[in-house]
Motif scaffolding. Structure first.
Motif, PDB file in Angstrom:
ATOM      1  N   THR A   1      39.753 -70.352 -34.064  1.00 53.18           N
ATOM      2  CA  THR A   1      39.255 -70.377 -35.442  1.00 53.18           C
ATOM      3  C   THR A   1      40.442 -70.560 -36.372  1.00 53.18           C
ATOM      4  O   THR A   1      41.335 -69.708 -36.438  1.00 53.18           O
ATOM      5  CB  THR A   1      38.507 -69.079 -35.785  1.00 53.18           C
ATOM      6  OG1 THR A   1      37.362 -68.959 -34.935  1.00 53.18           O
ATOM      7  CG2 THR A   1      38.064 -69.080 -37.239  1.00 53.18           C
ATOM      8  N   MET A   2      40.477 -71.674 -37.083  1.00 56.51           N
ATOM      9  CA  MET A   2      41.600 -71.998 -37.947  1.00 56.51           C
ATOM     10  C   MET A   2      41.438 -71.324 -39.307  1.00 56.51           C
ATOM     11  O   MET A   2      40.368 -71.402 -39.924  1.00 56.51           O
ATOM     12  CB  MET A   2      41.709 -73.508 -38.136  1.00 56.51           C
ATOM     13  CG  MET A   2      41.818 -74.278 -36.835  1.00 56.51           C
ATOM     14  SD  MET A   2      42.036 -76.053 -37.141  1.00 56.51           S
ATOM     15  CE  MET A   2      41.542 -76.725 -35.544  1.00 56.51           C
ATOM     16  N   VAL A   3      42.504 -70.657 -39.762  1.00 53.54           N
ATOM     17  CA  VAL A   3      42.495 -69.999 -41.065  1.00 53.54           C
ATOM     18  C   VAL A   3      43.731 -70.429 -41.847  1.00 53.54           C
ATOM     19  O   VAL A   3      44.771 -70.755 -41.267  1.00 53.54           O
ATOM     20  CB  VAL A   3      42.442 -68.467 -40.941  1.00 53.54           C
ATOM     21  CG1 VAL A   3      41.193 -68.041 -40.190  1.00 53.54           C
ATOM     22  CG2 VAL A   3      43.681 -67.919 -40.266  1.00 53.54           C
ATOM     23  N   ALA A   4      43.623 -70.385 -43.173  1.00 51.38           N
ATOM     24  CA  ALA A   4      44.644 -71.003 -44.020  1.00 51.38           C
ATOM     25  C   ALA A   4      45.833 -70.108 -44.320  1.00 51.38           C
ATOM     26  O   ALA A   4      46.904 -70.610 -44.656  1.00 51.38           O
ATOM     27  CB  ALA A   4      44.007 -71.458 -45.337  1.00 51.38           C
ATOM     28  N   THR A   5      45.671 -68.784 -44.237  1.00 45.54           N
ATOM     29  CA  THR A   5      46.752 -67.896 -44.662  1.00 45.54           C
ATOM     30  C   THR A   5      46.928 -66.736 -43.693  1.00 45.54           C
ATOM     31  O   THR A   5      45.996 -66.344 -42.979  1.00 45.54           O
ATOM     32  CB  THR A   5      46.472 -67.309 -46.063  1.00 45.54           C
ATOM     33  OG1 THR A   5      45.321 -66.462 -45.994  1.00 45.54           O
ATOM     34  CG2 THR A   5      46.231 -68.404 -47.087  1.00 45.54           C
ATOM     35  N   ALA A   6      48.121 -66.159 -43.721  1.00 41.24           N
ATOM     36  CA  ALA A   6      48.425 -65.021 -42.853  1.00 41.24           C
ATOM     37  C   ALA A   6      47.603 -63.797 -43.239  1.00 41.24           C
ATOM     38  O   ALA A   6      47.144 -63.054 -42.359  1.00 41.24           O
ATOM     39  CB  ALA A   6      49.917 -64.701 -42.930  1.00 41.24           C
ATOM     40  N   SER A   7      47.398 -63.575 -44.534  1.00 38.35           N
ATOM     41  CA  SER A   7      46.648 -62.389 -44.944  1.00 38.35           C
ATOM     42  C   SER A   7      45.178 -62.497 -44.544  1.00 38.35           C
ATOM     43  O   SER A   7      44.554 -61.498 -44.165  1.00 38.35           O
ATOM     44  CB  SER A   7      46.782 -62.146 -46.456  1.00 38.35           C
ATOM     45  OG  SER A   7      46.352 -63.257 -47.202  1.00 38.35           O
TER      46      SER A   7
ATOM     47  N   ALA B   1      44.143 -64.176 -41.894  1.00 46.39           N
ATOM     48  CA  ALA B   1      44.152 -63.973 -40.444  1.00 46.39           C
ATOM     49  C   ALA B   1      44.139 -62.493 -40.106  1.00 46.39           C
ATOM     50  O   ALA B   1      43.377 -62.042 -39.236  1.00 46.39           O
ATOM     51  CB  ALA B   1      45.374 -64.656 -39.831  1.00 46.39           C
ATOM     52  N   ASP B   2      44.970 -61.707 -40.795  1.00 48.87           N
ATOM     53  CA  ASP B   2      45.016 -60.267 -40.548  1.00 48.87           C
ATOM     54  C   ASP B   2      43.677 -59.612 -40.866  1.00 48.87           C
ATOM     55  O   ASP B   2      43.195 -58.746 -40.121  1.00 48.87           O
ATOM     56  CB  ASP B   2      46.114 -59.619 -41.385  1.00 48.87           C
ATOM     57  CG  ASP B   2      47.506 -59.999 -40.918  1.00 48.87           C
ATOM     58  OD1 ASP B   2      47.640 -60.465 -39.768  1.00 48.87           O
ATOM     59  OD2 ASP B   2      48.458 -59.843 -41.719  1.00 48.87           O
ATOM     60  N   GLU B   3      43.069 -60.035 -41.968  1.00 48.97           N
ATOM     61  CA  GLU B   3      41.777 -59.451 -42.366  1.00 48.97           C
ATOM     62  C   GLU B   3      40.698 -59.749 -41.333  1.00 48.97           C
ATOM     63  O   GLU B   3      39.928 -58.859 -40.940  1.00 48.97           O
ATOM     64  CB  GLU B   3      41.359 -59.994 -43.723  1.00 48.97           C
ATOM     65  CG  GLU B   3      40.013 -59.475 -44.190  1.00 48.97           C
ATOM     66  CD  GLU B   3      39.535 -60.148 -45.459  1.00 48.97           C
ATOM     67  OE1 GLU B   3      38.306 -60.226 -45.651  1.00 48.97           O
ATOM     68  OE2 GLU B   3      40.384 -60.607 -46.257  1.00 48.97           O
ATOM     69  N   LEU B   4      40.632 -61.005 -40.874  1.00 43.70           N
ATOM     70  CA  LEU B   4      39.589 -61.370 -39.923  1.00 43.70           C
ATOM     71  C   LEU B   4      39.802 -60.688 -38.576  1.00 43.70           C
ATOM     72  O   LEU B   4      38.833 -60.278 -37.924  1.00 43.70           O
ATOM     73  CB  LEU B   4      39.538 -62.886 -39.758  1.00 43.70           C
ATOM     74  CG  LEU B   4      39.063 -63.670 -40.983  1.00 43.70           C
ATOM     75  CD1 LEU B   4      39.054 -65.164 -40.688  1.00 43.70           C
ATOM     76  CD2 LEU B   4      37.683 -63.214 -41.439  1.00 43.70           C
ATOM     77  N   ARG B   5      41.054 -60.556 -38.139  1.00 38.88           N
ATOM     78  CA  ARG B   5      41.299 -59.808 -36.902  1.00 38.88           C
ATOM     79  C   ARG B   5      40.797 -58.374 -37.041  1.00 38.88           C
ATOM     80  O   ARG B   5      40.235 -57.809 -36.097  1.00 38.88           O
ATOM     81  CB  ARG B   5      42.788 -59.822 -36.568  1.00 38.88           C
ATOM     82  CG  ARG B   5      43.309 -61.169 -36.094  1.00 38.88           C
ATOM     83  CD  ARG B   5      44.728 -61.059 -35.551  1.00 38.88           C
ATOM     84  NE  ARG B   5      45.283 -62.379 -35.283  1.00 38.88           N
ATOM     85  CZ  ARG B   5      46.123 -63.020 -36.076  1.00 38.88           C
ATOM     86  NH1 ARG B   5      46.524 -62.455 -37.217  1.00 38.88           N
ATOM     87  NH2 ARG B   5      46.581 -64.216 -35.755  1.00 38.88           N
TER      88      ARG B   5
ATOM     89  N   ALA C   1      47.362 -65.156 -61.071  1.00 38.20           N
ATOM     90  CA  ALA C   1      46.199 -64.837 -60.249  1.00 38.20           C
ATOM     91  C   ALA C   1      46.218 -63.376 -59.859  1.00 38.20           C
ATOM     92  O   ALA C   1      47.227 -62.677 -60.012  1.00 38.20           O
ATOM     93  CB  ALA C   1      46.189 -65.713 -58.984  1.00 38.20           C
ATOM     94  N   PHE C   2      45.080 -62.914 -59.342  1.00 36.22           N
ATOM     95  CA  PHE C   2      45.031 -61.583 -58.758  1.00 36.22           C
ATOM     96  C   PHE C   2      45.815 -61.588 -57.436  1.00 36.22           C
ATOM     97  O   PHE C   2      45.961 -62.628 -56.781  1.00 36.22           O
ATOM     98  CB  PHE C   2      43.585 -61.163 -58.503  1.00 36.22           C
ATOM     99  CG  PHE C   2      42.818 -60.820 -59.747  1.00 36.22           C
ATOM    100  CD1 PHE C   2      43.151 -59.690 -60.488  1.00 36.22           C
ATOM    101  CD2 PHE C   2      41.766 -61.610 -60.187  1.00 36.22           C
ATOM    102  CE1 PHE C   2      42.447 -59.369 -61.645  1.00 36.22           C
ATOM    103  CE2 PHE C   2      41.054 -61.299 -61.331  1.00 36.22           C
ATOM    104  CZ  PHE C   2      41.394 -60.171 -62.060  1.00 36.22           C
ATOM    105  N   ASP C   3      46.286 -60.424 -57.057  1.00 40.60           N
ATOM    106  CA  ASP C   3      47.058 -60.293 -55.820  1.00 40.60           C
ATOM    107  C   ASP C   3      46.090 -60.167 -54.639  1.00 40.60           C
ATOM    108  O   ASP C   3      45.868 -59.092 -54.098  1.00 40.60           O
ATOM    109  CB  ASP C   3      47.967 -59.064 -55.905  1.00 40.60           C
ATOM    110  CG  ASP C   3      48.886 -58.939 -54.705  1.00 40.60           C
ATOM    111  OD1 ASP C   3      49.014 -59.925 -53.953  1.00 40.60           O
ATOM    112  OD2 ASP C   3      49.465 -57.850 -54.515  1.00 40.60           O
ATOM    113  N   VAL C   4      45.532 -61.321 -54.253  1.00 40.97           N
ATOM    114  CA  VAL C   4      44.550 -61.367 -53.178  1.00 40.97           C
ATOM    115  C   VAL C   4      44.891 -62.525 -52.248  1.00 40.97           C
ATOM    116  O   VAL C   4      45.779 -63.334 -52.534  1.00 40.97           O
ATOM    117  CB  VAL C   4      43.110 -61.549 -53.737  1.00 40.97           C
ATOM    118  CG1 VAL C   4      42.679 -60.336 -54.540  1.00 40.97           C
ATOM    119  CG2 VAL C   4      43.014 -62.818 -54.585  1.00 40.97           C
ATOM    120  N   THR C   5      44.179 -62.591 -51.120  1.00 44.61           N
ATOM    121  CA  THR C   5      44.357 -63.685 -50.173  1.00 44.61           C
ATOM    122  C   THR C   5      44.272 -65.025 -50.893  1.00 44.61           C
ATOM    123  O   THR C   5      43.368 -65.253 -51.688  1.00 44.61           O
ATOM    124  CB  THR C   5      43.274 -63.612 -49.090  1.00 44.61           C
ATOM    125  OG1 THR C   5      43.464 -62.422 -48.331  1.00 44.61           O
ATOM    126  CG2 THR C   5      43.352 -64.815 -48.163  1.00 44.61           C
TER     127      THR C   5
END
Length: 357
Positions: A147-153, A155-159, A286-290
Protein backbone atom coordinates in the motif's frame (compact mmCIF):
# COMPACT_ATOMS: atom_id res chain seq x y z
CA UNK A 1 21.84 6.44 -10.67
CA UNK A 2 20.45 5.46 -14.07
CA UNK A 3 18.35 8.07 -15.83
CA UNK A 4 14.71 7.42 -14.97
CA UNK A 5 13.84 7.32 -18.68
CA UNK A 6 16.46 4.66 -19.39
CA UNK A 7 14.72 1.33 -19.96
CA UNK A 8 16.93 -1.32 -18.42
CA UNK A 9 14.30 -4.05 -18.86
CA UNK A 10 11.50 -4.90 -21.31
CA UNK A 11 8.61 -2.47 -20.96
CA UNK A 12 5.87 -3.40 -18.49
CA UNK A 13 2.15 -3.42 -19.20
CA UNK A 14 0.87 -1.42 -16.26
CA UNK A 15 -2.81 -1.10 -15.47
CA UNK A 16 -4.09 1.53 -13.01
CA UNK A 17 -7.71 1.27 -11.86
CA UNK A 18 -9.11 4.41 -10.26
CA UNK A 19 -12.53 5.74 -9.25
CA UNK A 20 -10.98 9.23 -9.48
CA UNK A 21 -10.27 10.14 -13.08
CA UNK A 22 -10.89 12.79 -15.69
CA UNK A 23 -12.89 15.00 -16.01
CA UNK A 24 -12.56 15.23 -12.22
CA UNK A 25 -10.00 17.82 -11.11
CA UNK A 26 -8.23 16.89 -7.88
CA UNK A 27 -4.89 15.78 -6.51
CA UNK A 28 -5.49 12.08 -7.13
CA UNK A 29 -6.29 12.66 -10.81
CA UNK A 30 -3.30 14.99 -11.25
CA UNK A 31 -1.01 12.46 -9.61
CA UNK A 32 -2.19 9.45 -11.61
CA UNK A 33 -2.32 11.23 -14.96
CA UNK A 34 1.18 12.64 -14.47
CA UNK A 35 2.60 9.31 -13.32
CA UNK A 36 1.02 7.56 -16.32
CA UNK A 37 2.66 10.09 -18.64
CA UNK A 38 6.06 9.66 -16.99
CA UNK A 39 5.84 5.86 -17.19
CA UNK A 40 4.94 6.06 -20.89
CA UNK A 41 7.94 8.33 -21.42
CA UNK A 42 10.09 5.55 -19.92
CA UNK A 43 8.70 3.19 -22.57
CA UNK A 44 6.12 1.31 -20.54
CA UNK A 45 2.59 0.59 -21.77
CA UNK A 46 0.15 2.20 -19.34
CA UNK A 47 -3.64 2.07 -19.24
CA UNK A 48 -5.90 3.85 -16.75
CA UNK A 49 -9.43 2.56 -16.24
CA UNK A 50 -11.74 5.14 -14.66
CA UNK A 51 -15.46 5.84 -14.32
CA UNK A 52 -15.56 7.44 -17.78
CA UNK A 53 -15.95 3.92 -19.26
CA UNK A 54 -18.98 2.94 -17.19
CA UNK A 55 -22.50 3.99 -16.36
CA UNK A 56 -22.31 6.23 -13.31
CA UNK A 57 -24.40 7.98 -10.70
CA UNK A 58 -23.49 11.13 -8.73
CA UNK A 59 -21.82 10.55 -5.39
CA UNK A 60 -24.17 11.41 -2.50
CA UNK A 61 -23.31 14.83 -1.01
CA UNK A 62 -20.75 15.39 -3.81
CA UNK A 63 -22.42 15.20 -7.26
CA UNK A 64 -19.27 16.31 -9.13
CA UNK A 65 -17.83 12.85 -8.38
CA UNK A 66 -19.34 10.01 -10.42
CA UNK A 67 -19.56 6.45 -9.08
CA UNK A 68 -19.57 3.47 -11.44
CA UNK A 69 -22.64 1.22 -11.31
CA UNK A 70 -22.04 -2.57 -11.12
CA UNK A 71 -18.73 -2.38 -13.00
CA UNK A 72 -17.51 -5.92 -12.25
CA UNK A 73 -18.22 -7.78 -15.49
CA UNK A 74 -17.15 -5.00 -17.86
CA UNK A 75 -14.10 -4.20 -15.74
CA UNK A 76 -13.02 -7.87 -15.82
CA UNK A 77 -13.20 -7.82 -19.64
CA UNK A 78 -11.17 -4.62 -19.81
CA UNK A 79 -8.50 -6.01 -17.50
CA UNK A 80 -8.25 -9.28 -19.40
CA UNK A 81 -8.18 -7.54 -22.78
CA UNK A 82 -5.30 -5.31 -21.68
CA UNK A 83 -3.44 -8.26 -20.11
CA UNK A 84 -1.30 -6.29 -17.63
CA UNK A 85 1.76 -7.65 -15.89
CA UNK A 86 1.41 -5.03 -13.12
CA UNK A 87 -1.90 -3.99 -11.51
CA UNK A 88 -2.32 -0.95 -9.28
CA UNK A 89 -5.66 -0.17 -7.60
CA UNK A 90 -5.63 3.50 -6.71
CA UNK A 91 -8.95 3.97 -4.92
CA UNK A 92 -11.40 2.15 -2.69
CA UNK A 93 -14.61 2.94 -4.64
CA UNK A 94 -16.75 0.68 -6.87
CA UNK A 95 -14.00 0.22 -9.48
CA UNK A 96 -11.33 -0.42 -6.87
CA UNK A 97 -13.51 -2.97 -5.09
CA UNK A 98 -14.30 -4.74 -8.36
CA UNK A 99 -10.62 -4.79 -9.42
CA UNK A 100 -9.57 -6.16 -6.02
CA UNK A 101 -12.22 -8.89 -6.26
CA UNK A 102 -11.05 -9.84 -9.77
CA UNK A 103 -7.39 -10.02 -8.69
CA UNK A 104 -8.08 -12.18 -5.64
CA UNK A 105 -10.42 -14.48 -7.58
CA UNK A 106 -7.71 -15.09 -10.17
CA UNK A 107 -4.83 -15.34 -7.70
CA UNK A 108 -3.11 -12.19 -8.97
CA UNK A 109 -1.01 -9.83 -6.91
CA UNK A 110 -1.65 -6.09 -6.92
CA UNK A 111 -0.70 -2.87 -5.17
CA UNK A 112 -2.92 -0.13 -3.76
CA UNK A 113 -2.44 3.45 -2.66
CA UNK A 114 -3.93 5.43 0.21
CA UNK A 115 -4.76 8.85 -1.23
CA UNK A 116 -7.73 10.07 0.75
CA UNK A 117 -8.96 10.00 4.34
CA UNK A 118 -12.45 8.86 3.46
CA UNK A 119 -13.33 8.03 7.09
CA UNK A 120 -12.71 11.64 8.12
CA UNK A 121 -14.53 12.95 5.03
CA UNK A 122 -17.51 10.72 5.78
CA UNK A 123 -17.53 11.78 9.40
CA UNK A 124 -17.45 15.47 8.41
CA UNK A 125 -20.53 14.97 6.22
CA UNK A 126 -22.55 12.43 8.25
CA UNK A 127 -21.06 12.29 11.79
CA UNK A 128 -20.46 8.55 11.36
CA UNK A 129 -17.69 7.15 13.61
CA UNK A 130 -14.25 6.48 12.14
CA UNK A 131 -13.94 2.87 13.33
CA UNK A 132 -16.11 1.01 10.78
CA UNK A 133 -14.71 3.02 7.86
CA UNK A 134 -11.12 2.31 8.82
CA UNK A 135 -11.97 -1.37 9.32
CA UNK A 136 -13.19 -1.48 5.70
CA UNK A 137 -10.09 0.34 4.41
CA UNK A 138 -7.76 -1.89 6.43
CA UNK A 139 -9.38 -5.01 4.95
CA UNK A 140 -9.26 -3.51 1.46
CA UNK A 141 -5.58 -2.56 1.52
CA UNK A 142 -4.20 -5.48 3.52
CA UNK A 143 -5.10 -7.83 0.66
CA UNK A 144 -2.51 -6.06 -1.50
CA UNK A 145 1.19 -6.76 -1.80
CA UNK A 146 1.94 -3.13 -0.96
CA UNK A 147 0.00 0.00 0.00
CA UNK A 148 1.68 3.18 -1.21
CA UNK A 149 1.49 6.24 1.05
CA UNK A 150 2.81 9.74 0.45
CA UNK A 151 4.37 10.67 3.80
CA UNK A 152 6.23 9.15 6.73
CA UNK A 153 3.71 10.44 9.27
CA UNK A 154 0.81 8.87 7.37
CA UNK A 155 2.72 5.58 7.17
CA UNK A 156 3.20 5.60 10.95
CA UNK A 157 -0.48 6.40 11.51
CA UNK A 158 -1.72 3.62 9.23
CA UNK A 159 0.62 1.06 10.79
CA UNK A 160 -0.86 2.05 14.14
CA UNK A 161 -4.31 1.29 12.71
CA UNK A 162 -3.24 -2.19 11.61
CA UNK A 163 -2.38 -1.56 7.95
CA UNK A 164 0.37 -3.82 6.61
CA UNK A 165 2.84 -3.76 3.70
CA UNK A 166 3.22 0.04 3.73
CA UNK A 167 5.41 1.42 0.91
CA UNK A 168 6.68 5.00 0.63
CA UNK A 169 5.64 6.92 -2.50
CA UNK A 170 5.98 10.70 -2.34
CA UNK A 171 4.58 13.27 -4.79
CA UNK A 172 5.95 15.69 -7.33
CA UNK A 173 5.36 19.07 -8.93
CA UNK A 174 5.70 20.32 -12.50
CA UNK A 175 8.57 22.75 -12.08
CA UNK A 176 8.28 24.01 -15.65
CA UNK A 177 4.64 24.95 -15.18
CA UNK A 178 4.69 26.42 -11.67
CA UNK A 179 7.23 29.19 -11.20
CA UNK A 180 7.60 32.54 -9.41
CA UNK A 181 6.92 34.49 -12.63
CA UNK A 182 4.61 35.74 -14.00
CA UNK A 183 2.70 36.85 -10.91
CA UNK A 184 -0.98 37.77 -10.94
CA UNK A 185 -1.50 41.17 -9.31
CA UNK A 186 -4.46 40.41 -7.07
CA UNK A 187 -4.29 43.79 -5.32
CA UNK A 188 -4.60 45.81 -8.54
CA UNK A 189 -7.12 43.44 -10.15
CA UNK A 190 -9.60 43.53 -7.27
CA UNK A 191 -8.61 46.81 -5.57
CA UNK A 192 -7.69 45.02 -2.35
CA UNK A 193 -4.79 45.60 0.07
CA UNK A 194 -1.75 43.38 0.45
CA UNK A 195 -0.58 41.03 1.82
CA UNK A 196 -2.59 38.44 -0.12
CA UNK A 197 -3.39 35.27 1.82
CA UNK A 198 -4.34 32.68 -0.79
CA UNK A 199 -6.13 29.33 -0.87
CA UNK A 200 -6.36 27.18 -4.01
CA UNK A 201 -8.34 23.97 -4.08
CA UNK A 202 -11.68 22.26 -3.74
CA UNK A 203 -14.32 24.18 -1.78
CA UNK A 204 -15.69 21.34 0.36
CA UNK A 205 -16.38 20.70 4.03
CA UNK A 206 -13.40 18.40 4.56
CA UNK A 207 -10.99 21.17 3.47
CA UNK A 208 -11.78 23.15 6.65
CA UNK A 209 -11.72 26.45 4.72
CA UNK A 210 -13.70 28.49 7.32
CA UNK A 211 -10.77 28.00 9.71
CA UNK A 212 -8.76 30.17 7.28
CA UNK A 213 -11.47 32.63 6.29
CA UNK A 214 -12.37 33.45 9.91
CA UNK A 215 -8.79 34.43 10.80
CA UNK A 216 -8.03 38.03 11.76
CA UNK A 217 -5.25 38.76 9.27
CA UNK A 218 -3.89 41.94 7.67
CA UNK A 219 -4.47 42.51 3.97
CA UNK A 220 -6.86 40.32 1.99
CA UNK A 221 -7.96 36.73 1.48
CA UNK A 222 -8.39 35.15 -1.97
CA UNK A 223 -9.96 31.73 -2.62
CA UNK A 224 -9.50 30.01 -6.00
CA UNK A 225 -11.58 26.93 -6.76
CA UNK A 226 -15.06 25.48 -6.91
CA UNK A 227 -17.05 22.93 -4.95
CA UNK A 228 -20.24 22.26 -3.02
CA UNK A 229 -19.48 24.76 -0.24
CA UNK A 230 -18.72 27.73 -2.51
CA UNK A 231 -22.14 29.39 -2.36
CA UNK A 232 -22.40 29.12 1.42
CA UNK A 233 -18.92 30.53 2.02
CA UNK A 234 -19.56 33.47 -0.30
CA UNK A 235 -22.50 34.44 1.89
CA UNK A 236 -20.67 33.89 5.18
CA UNK A 237 -17.51 35.76 4.18
CA UNK A 238 -18.46 38.67 1.88
CA UNK A 239 -15.07 40.39 2.28
CA UNK A 240 -13.21 37.43 0.75
CA UNK A 241 -12.46 37.33 -2.98
CA UNK A 242 -13.87 34.07 -4.44
CA UNK A 243 -12.77 33.61 -8.03
CA UNK A 244 -14.30 30.22 -8.79
CA UNK A 245 -12.22 27.56 -10.58
CA UNK A 246 -9.34 28.51 -12.86
CA UNK A 247 -7.97 26.76 -15.91
CA UNK A 248 -4.61 25.04 -15.66
CA UNK A 249 -3.06 27.83 -17.70
CA UNK A 250 -4.21 30.44 -15.16
CA UNK A 251 -3.17 28.63 -12.01
CA UNK A 252 0.58 29.26 -11.98
CA UNK A 253 0.27 33.04 -12.07
CA UNK A 254 -2.57 32.84 -9.54
CA UNK A 255 -0.33 31.03 -7.05
CA UNK A 256 2.61 33.33 -7.66
CA UNK A 257 0.47 36.39 -6.94
CA UNK A 258 -0.06 35.34 -3.34
CA UNK A 259 2.09 36.41 -0.40
CA UNK A 260 1.21 33.36 1.73
CA UNK A 261 -0.55 30.16 0.74
CA UNK A 262 -2.83 29.07 3.59
CA UNK A 263 -3.73 25.38 3.76
CA UNK A 264 -6.35 24.81 6.50
CA UNK A 265 -7.08 21.13 5.82
CA UNK A 266 -6.51 18.69 8.66
CA UNK A 267 -7.38 15.58 6.62
CA UNK A 268 -5.35 15.66 3.36
CA UNK A 269 -2.81 12.88 3.06
CA UNK A 270 -0.34 15.14 1.24
CA UNK A 271 -1.62 18.27 -0.49
CA UNK A 272 -0.17 18.72 -3.99
CA UNK A 273 -1.16 22.37 -3.78
CA UNK A 274 1.56 22.87 -1.17
CA UNK A 275 4.24 21.94 -3.70
CA UNK A 276 2.57 24.03 -6.41
CA UNK A 277 2.59 27.07 -4.13
CA UNK A 278 6.21 26.54 -3.11
CA UNK A 279 7.29 26.04 -6.74
CA UNK A 280 5.61 29.40 -7.43
CA UNK A 281 7.76 31.02 -4.75
CA UNK A 282 4.95 31.32 -2.19
CA UNK A 283 5.48 30.30 1.46
CA UNK A 284 3.00 27.97 3.12
CA UNK A 285 1.04 28.27 6.38
CA UNK A 286 -0.78 25.20 7.67
CA UNK A 287 -1.76 23.17 10.69
CA UNK A 288 0.88 20.80 12.02
CA UNK A 289 -0.68 17.68 10.53
CA UNK A 290 0.17 14.94 8.04
CA UNK A 291 1.04 16.51 4.69
CA UNK A 292 2.22 20.01 5.62
CA UNK A 293 4.33 18.60 8.46
CA UNK A 294 6.10 16.29 5.99
CA UNK A 295 6.43 18.74 3.08
CA UNK A 296 7.98 21.44 5.28
CA UNK A 297 10.07 19.05 7.40
CA UNK A 298 13.64 20.20 7.95
CA UNK A 299 13.16 23.69 6.51
CA UNK A 300 13.33 25.55 9.82
CA UNK A 301 10.64 28.03 8.83
CA UNK A 302 12.50 29.20 5.72
CA UNK A 303 9.61 28.26 3.40
CA UNK A 304 6.61 28.62 5.69
CA UNK A 305 5.20 27.66 9.04
CA UNK A 306 3.06 24.92 10.56
CA UNK A 307 1.49 24.89 14.01
CA UNK A 308 -1.68 24.52 16.04
CA UNK A 309 -2.40 28.27 15.67
CA UNK A 310 -3.13 28.87 11.97
CA UNK A 311 -3.14 32.66 12.36
CA UNK A 312 0.32 32.62 13.94
CA UNK A 313 1.55 30.31 11.19
CA UNK A 314 0.17 32.62 8.48
CA UNK A 315 1.82 35.69 10.00
CA UNK A 316 5.12 33.84 10.48
CA UNK A 317 5.08 32.69 6.85
CA UNK A 318 5.05 36.32 5.68
CA UNK A 319 8.74 36.50 6.53
CA UNK A 320 9.72 33.44 4.49
CA UNK A 321 12.14 33.63 1.56
CA UNK A 322 10.45 33.19 -1.84
CA UNK A 323 13.68 31.96 -3.42
CA UNK A 324 14.01 29.33 -0.69
CA UNK A 325 10.42 28.22 -1.38
CA UNK A 326 11.27 27.57 -5.01
CA UNK A 327 14.50 25.78 -4.11
CA UNK A 328 12.66 23.49 -1.68
CA UNK A 329 10.03 22.60 -4.31
CA UNK A 330 12.80 21.65 -6.73
CA UNK A 331 13.48 18.60 -4.53
CA UNK A 332 10.15 17.12 -5.66
CA UNK A 333 10.27 16.07 -9.31
CA UNK A 334 7.72 13.89 -11.08
CA UNK A 335 10.26 11.67 -12.89
CA UNK A 336 11.72 10.48 -9.57
CA UNK A 337 8.19 10.06 -8.21
CA UNK A 338 7.29 7.84 -11.18
CA UNK A 339 10.43 5.77 -10.70
CA UNK A 340 9.49 5.19 -7.04
CA UNK A 341 6.00 4.12 -8.12
CA UNK A 342 7.44 1.72 -10.68
CA UNK A 343 9.76 0.11 -8.13
CA UNK A 344 6.83 -0.44 -5.76
CA UNK A 345 4.74 -2.35 -8.31
CA UNK A 346 4.70 -6.17 -8.15
CA UNK A 347 4.35 -8.84 -10.85
CA UNK A 348 0.76 -9.90 -11.43
CA UNK A 349 1.55 -13.57 -11.00
CA UNK A 350 2.64 -14.80 -7.61
CA UNK A 351 1.28 -15.90 -4.30
CA UNK A 352 -2.46 -15.51 -3.88
CA UNK A 353 -3.39 -12.70 -1.44
CA UNK A 354 -4.37 -14.20 1.90
CA UNK A 355 -7.35 -11.91 2.62
CA UNK A 356 -10.63 -13.23 1.17
CA UNK A 357 -12.70 -11.23 -1.27
Amino acid sequence: MDDVRNIARPPHRILIVSDAWMPQVNGVVRTLSTIAGELRAMGHVVEVIGPDRFRTIPCPTYPDIRLSIFPGRRLARLIEDFAPDRLHIATEGPLGIAARRWAIRHGHRFTTSFHTRFPEYLQARTNLPLGPSYAFLRRFHNASSGTMVATASLADELRGRGFRHIVSWSRGVDLSRFSPEPRRDWAAEYGIPRPIFLYVGRIAVEKNIPAFLALDLPGSKVVVGGGPLLGELKQRFPDVVFTGPFSEAELAAAYAGGDVFVFPSRTDTFGLVLLEALASGVPVAAFDVTGPRDVLAGTGGAVGSVGDDLRAAALAALGADRAACRAHAERFGWPACAQTFLRALVPLTGERPSVPA
